[in-house]
Design a protein around this motif. Structure first.
Motif, PDB file in Angstrom:
ATOM      1  N   GLY A 126      48.900  57.737  43.931  1.00  0.00           N
ATOM      2  CA  GLY A 126      47.998  57.694  45.067  1.00  0.00           C
ATOM      3  C   GLY A 126      46.681  58.383  44.741  1.00  0.00           C
ATOM      4  O   GLY A 126      46.644  59.339  43.951  1.00  0.00           O
ATOM      5  N   PRO A 127      45.566  57.921  45.303  1.00  0.00           N
ATOM      6  CA  PRO A 127      44.268  58.533  45.035  1.00  0.00           C
ATOM      7  C   PRO A 127      44.254  60.008  45.438  1.00  0.00           C
ATOM      8  O   PRO A 127      44.872  60.401  46.426  1.00  0.00           O
ATOM      9  N   SER A 128      43.538  60.817  44.659  1.00  0.00           N
ATOM     10  CA  SER A 128      43.467  62.251  44.956  1.00  0.00           C
ATOM     11  C   SER A 128      42.414  62.577  46.006  1.00  0.00           C
ATOM     12  O   SER A 128      42.511  63.596  46.679  1.00  0.00           O
ATOM     13  N   ARG A 129      41.410  61.716  46.139  1.00  0.00           N
ATOM     14  CA  ARG A 129      40.349  61.954  47.118  1.00  0.00           C
ATOM     15  C   ARG A 129      40.840  61.575  48.509  1.00  0.00           C
ATOM     16  O   ARG A 129      41.341  60.473  48.735  1.00  0.00           O
ATOM     17  N   GLY A 130      40.653  62.459  49.465  1.00  0.00           N
ATOM     18  CA  GLY A 130      41.188  62.251  50.804  1.00  0.00           C
ATOM     19  C   GLY A 130      40.647  61.035  51.525  1.00  0.00           C
ATOM     20  O   GLY A 130      41.360  60.414  52.331  1.00  0.00           O
ATOM     21  N   TRP A 131      39.401  60.640  51.251  1.00  0.00           N
ATOM     22  CA  TRP A 131      38.821  59.527  51.999  1.00  0.00           C
ATOM     23  C   TRP A 131      39.563  58.221  51.754  1.00  0.00           C
ATOM     24  O   TRP A 131      39.567  57.329  52.629  1.00  0.00           O
ATOM     25  N   PHE A 132      40.218  58.078  50.592  1.00  0.00           N
ATOM     26  CA  PHE A 132      40.980  56.858  50.327  1.00  0.00           C
ATOM     27  C   PHE A 132      42.095  56.674  51.356  1.00  0.00           C
ATOM     28  O   PHE A 132      42.446  55.544  51.705  1.00  0.00           O
ATOM     29  N   HIS A 133      42.666  57.773  51.815  1.00  0.00           N
ATOM     30  CA  HIS A 133      43.802  57.701  52.735  1.00  0.00           C
ATOM     31  C   HIS A 133      43.371  57.603  54.191  1.00  0.00           C
ATOM     32  O   HIS A 133      44.216  57.457  55.077  1.00  0.00           O
ATOM     33  N   ASP A 134      42.075  57.669  54.449  1.00  0.00           N
ATOM     34  CA  ASP A 134      41.529  57.488  55.793  1.00  0.00           C
ATOM     35  C   ASP A 134      41.204  56.006  55.954  1.00  0.00           C
ATOM     36  O   ASP A 134      40.217  55.510  55.400  1.00  0.00           O
ATOM     37  N   VAL A 135      42.028  55.296  56.700  1.00  0.00           N
ATOM     38  CA  VAL A 135      41.866  53.850  56.821  1.00  0.00           C
ATOM     39  C   VAL A 135      40.500  53.487  57.383  1.00  0.00           C
ATOM     40  O   VAL A 135      39.904  52.474  57.008  1.00  0.00           O
ATOM     41  N   GLY A 136      39.971  54.327  58.250  1.00  0.00           N
ATOM     42  CA  GLY A 136      38.652  54.057  58.811  1.00  0.00           C
ATOM     43  C   GLY A 136      37.545  54.089  57.778  1.00  0.00           C
ATOM     44  O   GLY A 136      36.515  53.426  57.942  1.00  0.00           O
ATOM     45  N   LEU A 137      37.738  54.849  56.707  1.00  0.00           N
ATOM     46  CA  LEU A 137      36.719  54.965  55.668  1.00  0.00           C
ATOM     47  C   LEU A 137      36.933  53.990  54.518  1.00  0.00           C
ATOM     48  O   LEU A 137      35.973  53.435  53.975  1.00  0.00           O
TER      49      LEU A 137
END
Length: 327
Positions: free
Chosen positions: A152-163
């Motif tokens: 899974g991506p380490s950057r948090g924005w990847f897991h924010d579906v809105g972003l």
């Protein structure tokens, strides 16, 4: 003597490095701008000039290569178009249809090119499979299967579906684009997503193509030590193409009729260079008057609409047409 192409790379995250390395191999004069403080270190590794602002980078570039988070793409691409710069933009083009369409229109109005970074089309096994299908190697495509898994991506924005759009829009769009390249436009999508940050995420999508072909795609974001793996199976009226990145030989085929070349192995180009280098060489060649590229902005928009339809299907539990994403 022809002056080197001036390329400005925006962003200094993980995807910027293979882009910079490829441009350097192509002899480009490089500049880089980012807002996260990482540009100087990356510039030092790739002999690039650091620009303190986007405007400074636009002034120093003929081509702008956008390697920033998805939700920032539209503003950067539109600014580049207004400055008269050709644009390469990492996938997905944008988070919404409207933003991606605005990017395409801005580039069209400015008379500049916009190429989407759908790099899977440039991986040797996938490119060889496309050639085989085009040459009738499997007959009429009927059932396509794809899988793609990794950490899974380490950057948090990847897991924010809105972003980012999450796993379907960010990761599975690779196989969505390839499936459309093989079997044509898609009329409806049914998808499901299980798990989620911080747990591993798995998504499934079934695409029904206008041709009647069906595509099944599985995508997974696993734990940090998950081994990256891809596979595909392309079944048609007279043959089957199979690839698994963990297997060698990489691609084999099983035909209704004997292989006229004997041996049953689909000839492949040796994987001697980065697919990013292949991709960017093709884009640069087209800008210099060479053949058209194998992927264009409208392909990027079509893949985005299919992915967005999958995201909506996962949310609502119903099959969704990509055309709904344009409304």
């Amino acid at each position: 003597m022809t002056a080197p192409l001036r390329v400005g790379v925006v962003g200094a995250g993980g995807i910027a490095s293979p882009h910079l390395a490829a441009w350097r191999r192509l002899g480009a004069k490089l500049a880089i701008h980012s807002t996260d403080g990482q540009a100087p270190a990356l510039a030092a590794r790739h002999e690039a000039t650091v620009c303190r602002s986007l405007d400074e980078l636009l002034a120093a570039a003929d081509v702008v290569d956008v390697c920033t988070p998805t939700f920032t793409h539209d503003e950067i691409v539109i600014a580049a178009a207004r400055a008269g710069r050709h644009v390469i933009c990492e996938k997905p083009l944008a988070r919404t249809h409207a933003k991606a369409a605005a990017m395409i229109e801005a580039c069209r109005s400015a008379g500049v090119a916009l190429y989407p970074g759908q790099v899977v089309r440039f991986y040797p096994a996938y490119a060889a499979a496309k050639r085989a299908v085009d040459e009738g190697g499997i007959g009429t495509p009927a059932v396509l299967r794809f899988s793609r898994r990794g950490a899974g991506p380490s950057r948090g924005w990847f897991h924010d579906v809105g972003l980012s759009g999450g796993i379907i829009v960010d990761q599975m769009i690779h196989d969505i684009d390839f499936a459309r390249w093989i079997a044509g436009d898609v009329e409806r999508v049914f998808a499901r997503i299980t798990g989620g940050d911080p747990e591993p995420t798995t998504a499934y999508a079934v695409l029904t193509h206008e041709s009647g072909a069906l595509t099944h795609i599985t995508g997974a974001w696993g734990h940090p030590r998950t081994v990256f793996r891809t596979s595909f199976s392309l079944s048609g009226s007279s043959g089957l193409l199979v690839d698994d990145s963990t297997r060698r030989p990489a691609v084999t085929w099983d035909l209704a009729e004997p292989d006229p070349q004997g041996g049953g192995l689909l000839p492949l180009d040796a994987h001697t260079e980065s697919p990013f280098l292949t991709e960017l060489r093709e884009f640069a060649g087209a800008l210099d008057g060479g053949p058209p590229t194998r992927v264009g902005a409208e392909d990027g928009l079509a893949a985005l609409d299919i992915a967005l339809a999958g995201l909506e299907s996962a949310r609502t539990g119903r099959a969704v047409s990509p055309k709904e994403m344009t409304e």
